[in-house]
Design a protein around this motif. Structure first.
Motif, PDB file in Angstrom:
ATOM      1  N   SER A 121       0.828  -1.202   0.000  1.00 48.02           N
ATOM      2  CA  SER A 121       0.000   0.000   0.000  1.00 48.02           C
ATOM      3  C   SER A 121       0.871   1.264   0.000  1.00 48.02           C
ATOM      4  O   SER A 121       0.602   2.217  -0.741  1.00 48.02           O
ATOM      5  N   LEU A 122       1.931   1.255   0.803  1.00 50.73           N
ATOM      6  CA  LEU A 122       2.835   2.401   0.842  1.00 50.73           C
ATOM      7  C   LEU A 122       3.524   2.604  -0.508  1.00 50.73           C
ATOM      8  O   LEU A 122       3.691   3.739  -0.972  1.00 50.73           O
ATOM      9  N   LYS A 127       4.756   5.598  -5.522  1.00 50.19           N
ATOM     10  CA  LYS A 127       5.344   5.266  -6.820  1.00 50.19           C
ATOM     11  C   LYS A 127       5.297   6.415  -7.827  1.00 50.19           C
ATOM     12  O   LYS A 127       6.156   6.536  -8.694  1.00 50.19           O
ATOM     13  N   GLY A 128       4.292   7.261  -7.687  1.00 51.44           N
ATOM     14  CA  GLY A 128       4.155   8.369  -8.620  1.00 51.44           C
ATOM     15  C   GLY A 128       5.249   9.418  -8.515  1.00 51.44           C
ATOM     16  O   GLY A 128       5.423  10.220  -9.428  1.00 51.44           O
ATOM     17  N   ILE A 129       5.976   9.419  -7.404  1.00 54.89           N
ATOM     18  CA  ILE A 129       7.025  10.427  -7.240  1.00 54.89           C
ATOM     19  C   ILE A 129       8.417   9.836  -7.426  1.00 54.89           C
ATOM     20  O   ILE A 129       9.417  10.543  -7.278  1.00 54.89           O
ATOM     21  N   ASP A 180       3.369  13.806   7.787  1.00 55.93           N
ATOM     22  CA  ASP A 180       2.329  14.551   7.060  1.00 55.93           C
ATOM     23  C   ASP A 180       2.517  14.402   5.558  1.00 55.93           C
ATOM     24  O   ASP A 180       1.536  14.422   4.798  1.00 55.93           O
ATOM     25  N   ILE A 181       3.770  14.274   5.143  1.00 58.62           N
ATOM     26  CA  ILE A 181       4.057  14.147   3.711  1.00 58.62           C
ATOM     27  C   ILE A 181       3.475  12.848   3.163  1.00 58.62           C
ATOM     28  O   ILE A 181       2.846  12.828   2.096  1.00 58.62           O
ATOM     29  N   LEU A 182       3.688  11.754   3.881  1.00 55.49           N
ATOM     30  CA  LEU A 182       3.145  10.481   3.419  1.00 55.49           C
ATOM     31  C   LEU A 182       1.620  10.500   3.443  1.00 55.49           C
ATOM     32  O   LEU A 182       0.970   9.941   2.552  1.00 55.49           O
ATOM     33  N   VAL A 188      -3.196  12.142  -2.395  1.00 55.00           N
ATOM     34  CA  VAL A 188      -2.948  12.330  -3.827  1.00 55.00           C
ATOM     35  C   VAL A 188      -3.260  11.058  -4.599  1.00 55.00           C
ATOM     36  O   VAL A 188      -3.926  11.083  -5.649  1.00 55.00           O
ATOM     37  N   SER A 189      -2.785   9.912  -4.076  1.00 59.87           N
ATOM     38  CA  SER A 189      -2.993   8.634  -4.775  1.00 59.87           C
ATOM     39  C   SER A 189      -4.467   8.268  -4.844  1.00 59.87           C
ATOM     40  O   SER A 189      -4.895   7.554  -5.752  1.00 59.87           O
ATOM     41  N   GLU A 190      -5.252   8.750  -3.875  1.00 67.16           N
ATOM     42  CA  GLU A 190      -6.689   8.447  -3.837  1.00 67.16           C
ATOM     43  C   GLU A 190      -7.506   9.508  -4.573  1.00 67.16           C
ATOM     44  O   GLU A 190      -8.732   9.399  -4.666  1.00 67.16           O
ATOM     45  N   GLY A 191      -6.827  10.559  -5.087  1.00 61.54           N
ATOM     46  CA  GLY A 191      -7.526  11.630  -5.778  1.00 61.54           C
ATOM     47  C   GLY A 191      -8.297  12.540  -4.844  1.00 61.54           C
ATOM     48  O   GLY A 191      -9.252  13.215  -5.255  1.00 61.54           O
ATOM     49  N   LYS A 192      -7.891  12.610  -3.579  1.00 57.74           N
ATOM     50  CA  LYS A 192      -8.626  13.375  -2.574  1.00 57.74           C
ATOM     51  C   LYS A 192      -7.859  14.604  -2.072  1.00 57.74           C
ATOM     52  O   LYS A 192      -8.353  15.339  -1.217  1.00 57.74           O
TER      53      LYS A 192
END
Length: 219
Positions: A121-122, A127-129, A180-182, A188-192
């Motif tokens: 999950s992490l 992965k996008g960054i 807080d960054i994670l 971001v990954s959830e589109g929220k």
């Protein structure tokens, strides 16, 4: 030790076969003894699979599984002691073997889920960054090779390598799991994620990591 006892059971079936000639129904007894021998081979295979998992991962079978195996071994020893197998006893032992196999499969699913679900999950979150997203793909694919029970030593080796690769990826990002960054990256990954989530700390981190061009605002 369990395998040694099973090997003795297989060897001792030679003695059992010697008694077949004294049986009132030699063919029937021969079939019963053959089915028992095949059952012993199946039990031995189950034990080998458990040993392979234990020796190549941190998996440990439950008390239920170990107790069930010990009971099966004792029943097999009793058949050899009597000197001849019968359909009823073999059927009972086979039922116990299936019950133990189902239990160890569940044990493995629980272990695998606990060992991989959070870290996968992490990886999906970060992965996008990453400069190379394939690192996440390679790590998760290695782990997933061992998702099902009864795999070979190679699959457990891939599981360990995948976990190690995943830890290296997260370590390279230098992010604490409760940061807080994670938490922001998860949104971001959830589109929220929204503008309100962009704190000074997160904006500074995005700039430090040269991620300005990888993040986009949408409606």
């Amino acid at each position: 030790m369990l395998i040694d006892i099973l090997n003795e059971c297989i060897v001792d079936m030679n003695t059992v076969r010697a008694l077949e000639t004294a049986s009132a129904d030699t063919k029937k007894q021969s079939e019963a003894n053959y089915k028992f021998k095949q059952l012993v081979v199946s039990v031995k295979q189950t034990i080998v699979e458990i040993q392979t998992a234990v020796e190549n991962s941190k998996f440990r079978p439950s008390t239920e599984v170990m107790s069930g195996l010990n009971g099966i071994i004792k029943n097999c020893e009793q058949v050899v002691k009597v000197g001849a197998a019968n359909a009823a006893t073999t059927g009972f032992i086979e039922g116990e073997r299936k019950r133990v196999y189902d239990a160890v499969e569940q044990d493995w699913r629980d272990y695998y889920q606990g060992a991989t679900a959070h870290i996968i999950s992490l990886l999906e979150i970060v992965k996008g960054i990453l400069p190379n997203e394939d690192r996440v793909k390679y790590a998760t694919n290695k782990m997933r090779r061992a998702a099902s029970w009864g795999k070979t030593a190679d699959n457990y080796r891939f599981l360990n390598e995948g976990l190690a690769d995943a830890e290296k990826i997260l370590k390279d990002l230098d992010l604490d799991e409760d940061s807080d960054i994670l938490a922001f990256l998860k949104l971001v990954s959830e589109g929220k994620a929204t503008i309100r989530n962009l704190t000074d700390e997160i904006l500074a981190w995005i700039k430090a990591e040269n991620l300005e061009d990888k993040m986009h605002i949408g409606f």
